[in-house]
Design a protein around this motif. Structure first.
Motif, PDB file in Angstrom:
ATOM      1  N   GLY A 164       0.766  -1.334   0.122  1.00 12.48           N
ATOM      2  CA  GLY A 164      -0.102   0.156   0.052  1.00 12.48           C
ATOM      3  C   GLY A 164       0.706   1.287   0.009  1.00 12.48           C
ATOM      4  N   GLY A 165       1.604   1.182  -0.979  1.00 16.39           N
ATOM      5  CA  GLY A 165       2.769   2.320  -0.839  1.00 16.39           C
ATOM      6  C   GLY A 165       2.244   3.658  -1.588  1.00 16.39           C
ATOM      7  N   PRO A 166       3.131   4.630  -1.838  1.00 18.76           N
ATOM      8  CA  PRO A 166       4.275   4.776  -1.272  1.00 18.76           C
ATOM      9  C   PRO A 166       4.132   4.879   0.569  1.00 18.76           C
ATOM     10  CG  PRO A 166       3.967   6.783  -2.339  1.00 18.76           C
ATOM     11  CD  PRO A 166       2.886   6.025  -2.766  1.00 18.76           C
ATOM     12  N   VAL A 167       5.512   4.541   1.036  1.00 14.06           N
ATOM     13  CA  VAL A 167       5.494   4.639   2.249  1.00 14.06           C
ATOM     14  C   VAL A 167       5.557   6.136   2.955  1.00 14.06           C
ATOM     15  CG1 VAL A 167       6.856   3.890   4.584  1.00 14.06           C
ATOM     16  CG2 VAL A 167       6.361   2.106   2.498  1.00 14.06           C
ATOM     17  N   THR A 168       5.004   6.420   3.983  1.00 14.34           N
ATOM     18  CA  THR A 168       4.912   7.678   4.654  1.00 14.34           C
ATOM     19  C   THR A 168       6.090   7.414   5.593  1.00 14.34           C
ATOM     20  OG1 THR A 168       2.632   8.299   4.184  1.00 14.34           O
ATOM     21  CG2 THR A 168       3.850   9.440   6.027  1.00 14.34           C
ATOM     22  N   PHE A 169       6.920   8.338   5.646  1.00 13.03           N
ATOM     23  CA  PHE A 169       8.426   8.152   6.517  1.00 13.03           C
ATOM     24  C   PHE A 169       8.856   9.421   6.812  1.00 13.03           C
ATOM     25  CE2 PHE A 169      10.785   9.455   3.037  1.00 13.03           C
ATOM     26  CZ  PHE A 169      12.209   9.209   3.104  1.00 13.03           C
ATOM     27  N   HIS A 170       9.997   9.396   7.723  1.00 15.47           N
ATOM     28  CA  HIS A 170      10.775  10.416   8.479  1.00 15.47           C
ATOM     29  C   HIS A 170      12.113   9.824   8.485  1.00 15.47           C
ATOM     30  CE1 HIS A 170      11.354  13.699  11.331  1.00 15.47           C
ATOM     31  NE2 HIS A 170      12.466  12.833  11.575  1.00 15.47           N
ATOM     32  N   PRO A 171      12.797  10.245   7.485  1.00 17.01           N
ATOM     33  CA  PRO A 171      14.162  10.158   7.243  1.00 17.01           C
ATOM     34  C   PRO A 171      15.195  10.790   8.298  1.00 17.01           C
ATOM     35  CG  PRO A 171      13.876  11.735   5.632  1.00 17.01           C
ATOM     36  CD  PRO A 171      12.512  11.476   6.413  1.00 17.01           C
ATOM     37  N   ASN A 172      16.538  10.378   8.408  1.00 20.83           N
ATOM     38  CA  ASN A 172      17.488  11.177   9.141  1.00 20.83           C
ATOM     39  C   ASN A 172      16.770  11.144  10.675  1.00 20.83           C
ATOM     40  OD1 ASN A 172      18.930  11.594   7.043  1.00 20.83           O
ATOM     41  ND2 ASN A 172      17.383  13.405   6.396  1.00 20.83           N
ATOM     42  N   ALA A 173      16.305   9.758  11.076  1.00 20.70           N
ATOM     43  CA  ALA A 173      15.855   9.936  12.418  1.00 20.70           C
ATOM     44  C   ALA A 173      16.963   9.984  13.455  1.00 20.70           C
ATOM     45  CB  ALA A 173      15.013   8.548  12.653  1.00 20.70           C
ATOM     46  N   HIS A 174      18.192   9.746  13.160  1.00 25.27           N
ATOM     47  CA  HIS A 174      19.361   9.467  14.354  1.00 25.27           C
ATOM     48  C   HIS A 174      19.016   8.487  15.341  1.00 25.27           C
ATOM     49  CE1 HIS A 174      20.735  12.970  12.354  1.00 25.27           C
ATOM     50  NE2 HIS A 174      19.665  13.576  12.434  1.00 25.27           N
ATOM     51  N   GLN A 175      18.267   7.471  15.081  1.00 21.62           N
ATOM     52  CA  GLN A 175      17.765   6.364  15.883  1.00 21.62           C
ATOM     53  C   GLN A 175      17.871   5.099  15.131  1.00 21.62           C
ATOM     54  OE1 GLN A 175      15.982   7.899  19.148  1.00 21.62           O
ATOM     55  NE2 GLN A 175      16.992   6.148  19.898  1.00 21.62           N
ATOM     56  N   THR A 176      18.379   3.928  15.497  1.00 23.43           N
ATOM     57  CA  THR A 176      18.274   2.898  14.703  1.00 23.43           C
ATOM     58  C   THR A 176      16.735   2.007  14.851  1.00 23.43           C
ATOM     59  OG1 THR A 176      20.676   2.749  15.105  1.00 23.43           O
ATOM     60  CG2 THR A 176      19.482   0.590  14.379  1.00 23.43           C
ATOM     61  N   SER A 177      16.134   1.773  13.902  1.00 27.70           N
ATOM     62  CA  SER A 177      14.939   0.920  13.670  1.00 27.70           C
ATOM     63  C   SER A 177      15.545  -0.049  12.888  1.00 27.70           C
ATOM     64  CB  SER A 177      13.995   1.783  13.254  1.00 27.70           C
ATOM     65  OG  SER A 177      13.532   3.121  14.154  1.00 27.70           O
ATOM     66  N   TYR A 178      14.262  -0.822  12.570  1.00 29.39           N
ATOM     67  CA  TYR A 178      14.487  -1.893  11.915  1.00 29.39           C
ATOM     68  C   TYR A 178      13.246  -2.323  10.674  1.00 29.39           C
ATOM     69  CZ  TYR A 178      17.798  -2.564  15.688  1.00 29.39           C
ATOM     70  OH  TYR A 178      18.634  -2.276  16.613  1.00 29.39           O
ATOM     71  N   LEU A 179      13.707  -3.177   9.800  1.00 32.48           N
ATOM     72  CA  LEU A 179      12.672  -3.649   8.916  1.00 32.48           C
ATOM     73  C   LEU A 179      12.898  -5.150   8.600  1.00 32.48           C
ATOM     74  CD1 LEU A 179      10.603  -3.078   6.862  1.00 32.48           C
ATOM     75  CD2 LEU A 179      12.354  -2.678   4.962  1.00 32.48           C
ATOM     76  N   ALA A 180      11.972  -6.056   8.746  1.00 36.26           N
ATOM     77  CA  ALA A 180      12.418  -7.595   8.832  1.00 36.26           C
ATOM     78  C   ALA A 180      11.125  -8.294   7.836  1.00 36.26           C
ATOM     79  CB  ALA A 180      11.971  -8.124  10.100  1.00 36.26           C
ATOM     80  N   ASP A 181      11.908  -9.233   7.383  1.00 36.48           N
ATOM     81  CA  ASP A 181      10.890 -10.507   6.697  1.00 36.48           C
ATOM     82  C   ASP A 181      11.363 -11.502   6.889  1.00 36.48           C
ATOM     83  OD1 ASP A 181      12.788 -10.798   5.046  1.00 36.48           O
ATOM     84  OD2 ASP A 181      11.994  -9.706   3.344  1.00 36.48           O
ATOM     85  N   GLU A 182      10.837 -12.886   6.160  1.00 35.93           N
ATOM     86  CA  GLU A 182      11.289 -14.239   6.452  1.00 35.93           C
ATOM     87  C   GLU A 182      12.695 -14.259   6.097  1.00 35.93           C
ATOM     88  OE1 GLU A 182       9.429 -14.029   2.151  1.00 35.93           O
ATOM     89  OE2 GLU A 182       8.888 -13.128   4.116  1.00 35.93           O
ATOM     90  N   HIS A 183      13.397 -13.548   5.302  1.00 37.54           N
ATOM     91  CA  HIS A 183      14.803 -13.552   4.835  1.00 37.54           C
ATOM     92  C   HIS A 183      15.581 -12.831   5.801  1.00 37.54           C
ATOM     93  CE1 HIS A 183      13.169 -15.090   1.179  1.00 37.54           C
ATOM     94  NE2 HIS A 183      12.613 -14.114   0.943  1.00 37.54           N
TER      95      HIS A 183
END
Length: 414
Positions: A164-183
């Motif tokens: 359901g894109g495009p993704v609404t986002f905030h770049p340059n967060a200066h905080q480590t987050s994650y994106l995961a899938d089965e791989h």
């Protein structure tokens, strides 16, 4: 409280979240004093509809964290089908319940979220685990009873089964987050879809909402150190106020930012990103330097001053106090020129003279080199002569007179 917690959160999640489950079971021991009564069903749905609605007579919803929606993430036209998004955010004030705001502001299609958790506690939306967010829309979750500790990392996890894109986002967060899938799992410094976390708190006086640019977002600061000046301010406030950082790198006051960065201008996003924040009591405006130094430049300082004053008037109409900051020096940066600097100095003189904000904080004086006042003090310079390092941001956060944040709006007309 240790401030580097992002990697620890991921480790706990991958290992089975046993420690988090134990903390959830015994989380009530984290708080002292009387605890508000549990949320009733009616209060749950009323609070989800109204960002500022009190949960009950002894607890009020206050923003503990915000991350303004900036733009559509490049290369995400199809969204993230089947992937799990783990947003790490850092809290300012604690509480005994939380709710989240999810945004599809820049989406071109409805967004389906079929799983959401806050520190592994399931989140629902009008009682259901799945929610569909219209293109251009947002939703506020039902409250979830989860202990939220002040000055701590919080993990908000979302699963998007169909993209359901495009993704609404905030770049340059200066905080480590994650994106995961089965791989596998990938680290990122982007916040996706999540724009606010509110907590139910029985004693907080409200929230300080900061409208700013890269200097507020923390450009130049150490990732995961929570060294933005707003983090320093939050530490000083000791949980009496939430601090909602609505800084966007490249943001301007009077115009929208550059394509795919910079976000909607401060004037345009003021209602969404400031006036609608849960528990807002004081607005802190640290905006205008990009109007001066980015092309096309504002060559008339009065236009910038009028824009700042207009924000103050809009906040006053909601009963909010407004504190503003002077524009910091940047000689040596690639866009600096004597003419542009003259505009900056003129804006600062208007701010110092009064009539723009209820009160002001002299960020310029706090970080400039006394022997070369159009430059940053070298020990505060991140290296590009515009953005600060951790010591520079610490100085800004400590320079604020906390008494300036408290009080009623000025009654005299500007």
């Amino acid at each position: 409280m240790p401030r580097r917690q992002g990697y620890a959160l991921l480790t706990a999640l991958v290992a089975g979240t046993a420690a988090l489950a134990a903390a959830a079971a015994f989380g009530t021991t984290l708080f002292s004093g009387p605890r508000p009564a549990p949320l009733t069903g009616a209060e749950t749905h009323a609070a989800a509809r109204n960002p500022a609605a009190p949960a009950n007579s002894t607890g009020t919803w206050v923003a503990t964290w915000t991350g303004a929606a900036v733009s559509a993430e490049p290369g995400t036209g199809h969204g993230f089908p089947g992937r799990t998004i783990r947003n790490t955010v850092h809290t300012s004030v604690g509480g005994d319940a939380a709710r989240i705001t999810l945004s599809n502001l820049f989406g071109a299609a409805p967004l389906v979220v079929d799983q959401a958790t806050v520190n592994t506690r399931p989140v629902t939306f009008k009682g259901a685990p799945t929610v569909t967010i219209a293109a251009g829309g947002q939703v506020i979750s039902d409250p979830v009873v989860v202990p939220v500790t002040p000055d701590a990392d919080l993990l908000v996890t979302l699963r998007t089964p169909h993209g359901g894109g495009p993704v609404t986002f905030h770049p340059n967060a200066h905080q480590t987050s994650y994106l995961a899938d089965e791989h596998g799992t990938w680290s990122t410094t982007r916040w996706r879809y999540l724009t606010a976390v509110d907590v139910r708190n029985e004693s907080a006086a409200g929230a300080v909402v900061v409208l700013g640019d890269s200097l507020t977002a923390g450009s130049g600061s150490t990732t995961d150190a929570n060294a933005r000046w707003t983090d320093v301010l939050s530490d000083r406030l000791r949980g009496t106020y939430g601090v909602a950082n609505q800084g966007i790198a490249g943001n301007r006051l009077l115009r929208d930012g550059l394509a795919r960065s910079g976000g909607q201008g401060g004037t345009g996003r003021f209602e969404r990103d400031v006036l609608s924040v849960a528990g807002a009591k004081t607005v802190f405006v640290a905006l205008g330097i990009n109007d001066v130094q980015q092309a096309p430049q504002e060559t008339d300082p009065q236009r910038v001053v009028d824009g700042l004053r207009a924000l103050t008037e809009r906040a006053h109409a909601r009963g909010l106090r407004v504190v503003g900051a002077t524009l910091t020096p940047y000689e040596g940066y690639r866009t600096w020129s004597p003419a542009r600097n003259a505009v900056r100095l003129a804006v600062n003189e208007h701010i110092r003279a009064g009539g723009v904000f209820d009160a002001y904080v002299d960020f310029d004086r706090a970080v400039r080199d006394p022997y070369a006042p159009n430059r940053l003090l070298p020990s505060f310079d991140s290296g590009d002569h515009l953005h600060l390092n951790d010591d520079g941001y610490r100085t800004l956060g400590r320079h604020i007179d906390l008494k300036a944040l408290v009080g009623t709006p000025r009654s005299d007309a500007f």
